[in-house]
Motif scaffolding. Structure first.
Motif, PDB file in Angstrom:
ATOM      1  N   ASN A   1       0.861  -1.215  -0.138  1.00  0.00           N
ATOM      2  CA  ASN A   1       0.002   0.036   0.115  1.00  0.00           C
ATOM      3  C   ASN A   1       0.745   0.628   0.285  1.00  0.00           C
TER       4      ASN A   1
ATOM      5  N   LYS B   1      -0.717   2.219  -5.247  1.00  0.00           N
ATOM      6  CA  LYS B   1      -1.401   0.732  -5.069  1.00  0.00           C
ATOM      7  C   LYS B   1      -1.882   0.607  -3.953  1.00  0.00           C
TER       8      LYS B   1
ATOM      9  N   THR C   1      -4.307   1.054  -0.982  1.00  0.00           N
ATOM     10  CA  THR C   1      -5.116   1.354  -0.367  1.00  0.00           C
ATOM     11  C   THR C   1      -4.863   2.731   0.362  1.00  0.00           C
ATOM     12  N   ASN C   2      -5.186   3.529   0.808  1.00  0.00           N
ATOM     13  CA  ASN C   2      -4.902   4.742   1.603  1.00  0.00           C
ATOM     14  C   ASN C   2      -4.705   3.743   3.477  1.00  0.00           C
TER      15      ASN C   2
ATOM     16  N   SER D   1      -9.411   3.110  -2.081  1.00  0.00           N
ATOM     17  CA  SER D   1      -8.598   3.708  -2.892  1.00  0.00           C
ATOM     18  C   SER D   1      -8.570   4.977  -3.108  1.00  0.00           C
ATOM     19  N   TRP D   2      -6.724   5.192  -3.195  1.00  0.00           N
ATOM     20  CA  TRP D   2      -6.251   6.637  -3.291  1.00  0.00           C
ATOM     21  C   TRP D   2      -7.291   7.976  -4.088  1.00  0.00           C
ATOM     22  N   LYS D   3      -7.342   9.378  -3.280  1.00  0.00           N
ATOM     23  CA  LYS D   3      -7.452  10.359  -3.720  1.00  0.00           C
ATOM     24  C   LYS D   3      -7.151  11.038  -4.259  1.00  0.00           C
TER      25      LYS D   3
ATOM     26  N   SER E   1     -10.667   8.522  -8.461  1.00  0.00           N
ATOM     27  CA  SER E   1     -10.484   7.753  -7.628  1.00  0.00           C
ATOM     28  C   SER E   1      -9.300   6.248  -7.537  1.00  0.00           C
ATOM     29  N   ILE E   2      -7.982   6.591  -7.699  1.00  0.00           N
ATOM     30  CA  ILE E   2      -7.205   5.100  -8.136  1.00  0.00           C
ATOM     31  C   ILE E   2      -6.678   4.364  -7.142  1.00  0.00           C
ATOM     32  N   SER E   3      -6.409   2.867  -7.771  1.00  0.00           N
ATOM     33  CA  SER E   3      -5.423   2.329  -7.526  1.00  0.00           C
ATOM     34  C   SER E   3      -4.629   1.163  -8.421  1.00  0.00           C
ATOM     35  N   ASN E   4      -3.492   0.966  -8.220  1.00  0.00           N
ATOM     36  CA  ASN E   4      -2.271   0.278  -8.427  1.00  0.00           C
ATOM     37  C   ASN E   4      -2.349   0.343 -10.031  1.00  0.00           C
TER      38      ASN E   4
ATOM     39  N   VAL F   1     -12.575   6.226 -12.712  1.00  0.00           N
ATOM     40  CA  VAL F   1     -12.212   6.930 -11.804  1.00  0.00           C
ATOM     41  C   VAL F   1     -12.797   7.685 -11.261  1.00  0.00           C
TER      42      VAL F   1
END
Length: 331
Positions: free
Chosen positions: A181, A193, A195-196, A201-203, A225-228, A326
């Protein structure tokens, strides 16, 4: 008593193997810009991360006299290292896809217009014509790890791709450490990558392309809102100057030798790695929204968000279907 002792030993072993992790935040100045790292780890890795970034800087910084790229630009050495080779090969690839819109050999032009690593020249059409003789990725190759130039005046500017790759280098180091993370951000380019700290997911905010120096506070155009995935943004609303009433943007067209002059104000690109996102974001600023979107729609690994100047002081926004997914809905 024997069984009690065994259970106690097993308990101690399990406890020692499950060290507590927490989110660490590191920030500072590197490559002439700010960086912010947030990652879940047993230990604070700030010192190790600074070492990684400083080693990287010795390869691709045009502001360090003895970096690999500076030696190549001054023809003191044509030897490369792994960092340089990775960037150069990716640059060649994206130059081909964008029909030359992404071009590292624009360094003499970038310097002449006052956005590079040497003093700005007095611009004349004759000077631009002369400098354009040394522009073109087809005039520089790499053979057996060494750079081969057709002309000694060819110089490379990695600023449109190196920052993105620096994000990848840091992110890859964190993954090597087993970190799942994280958010790595350098000068606005980032890779995330997992979570926050809230388990989400990362904002991330996308700025409105406001070029008024009187406006000190950031205004957000969107929240995503994104991840990976990696995100890079390029725009001409921050790095520019005005002379004789005309605005000169920092994005220099390798086709004309002059700063780009079209309606596209900013573009954000999502890609699996930040080096790719960074380079395409710059290329799209050269190409404009229509041609940029065509490339995005032809590549399943890319997503794009384009902000152009519209009428009546409004923006014209276009984005790919994947990018739409997203975008956070705001009330």
């Amino acid at each position: 008593m024997r069984y009690t002792a065994i259970i106690l030993v097993v308990s101690l072993v399990l406890t020692s193997c499950s060290k507590k992790t927490s989110f660490h935040k590191n920030e500072g100045l590197i490559f002439g810009t700010l960086y912010h790292f947030t990652y879940e780890s047993e230990n604070d890795l700030s010192d190790e991360l600074k070492k990684v970034m400083n080693e990287y800087d010795l390869s691709l910084s045009t502001y360090k006299e003895n970096s690999v790229i500076s030696k190549i630009n001054s023809n003191r050495s044509m030897e490369t290292d792994e960092y340089f080779r990775t960037v150069f090969n990716k640059a060649k690839q994206i130059t081909k896809v964008t029909d030359g819109a992404f071009d590292m050999t624009v360094a003499p032009l970038v310097n002449a217009w006052g956005f590079g690593f040497s003093k700005k020249d007095s611009i004349t059409s004759e000077l631009i014509d002369s400098l354009m003789m040394d522009v073109g990725m087809d005039m520089i190759e790499m053979e057996d790890g060494k750079i081969i130039k057709e002309r000694p005046g060819i110089m490379l500017d990695a600023s449109a791709i190196a920052k993105g790759y620096a994000v990848d280098v840091v992110a890859d180091f964190l993954e090597f450490k087993g970190i799942e993370n994280y958010m790595v951000e350098i000068g606005g380019e980032m890779r995330v990558k997992g979570t926050n700290p809230k388990g989400m997911s990362w904002k991330v905010g996308i700025d409105k392309p406001i070029d008024d120096p009187k406006v000190l506070e950031r205004e957000l155009q969107e929240i995503i809102s994104i991840s990976n995935i990696a995100l890079a943004t390029s725009g001409n609303y921050r790095n520019f100057y005005v002379k004789d009433g005309k605005k000169y943007a920092h994005t220099i067209s390798p086709f004309t030798g002059y700063p780009v002059d079209h309606q596209l104000l900013g573009v954000s690109v999502l890609a699996p790695d930040c080096m790719t996102a960074d380079a395409y974001a710059t290329a799209f600023m050269v190409l404009g929204a229509e041609k940029g979107m065509a490339i995005v729609e032809n590549d399943p690994e890319l997503e794009g968000y384009f902000i152009s100047a519209g009428t009546d002081m409004k923006y014209e926004i276009v984005y790919s279907k994947g990018f739409e997914k997203v975008i956070e809905v705001r009330e």
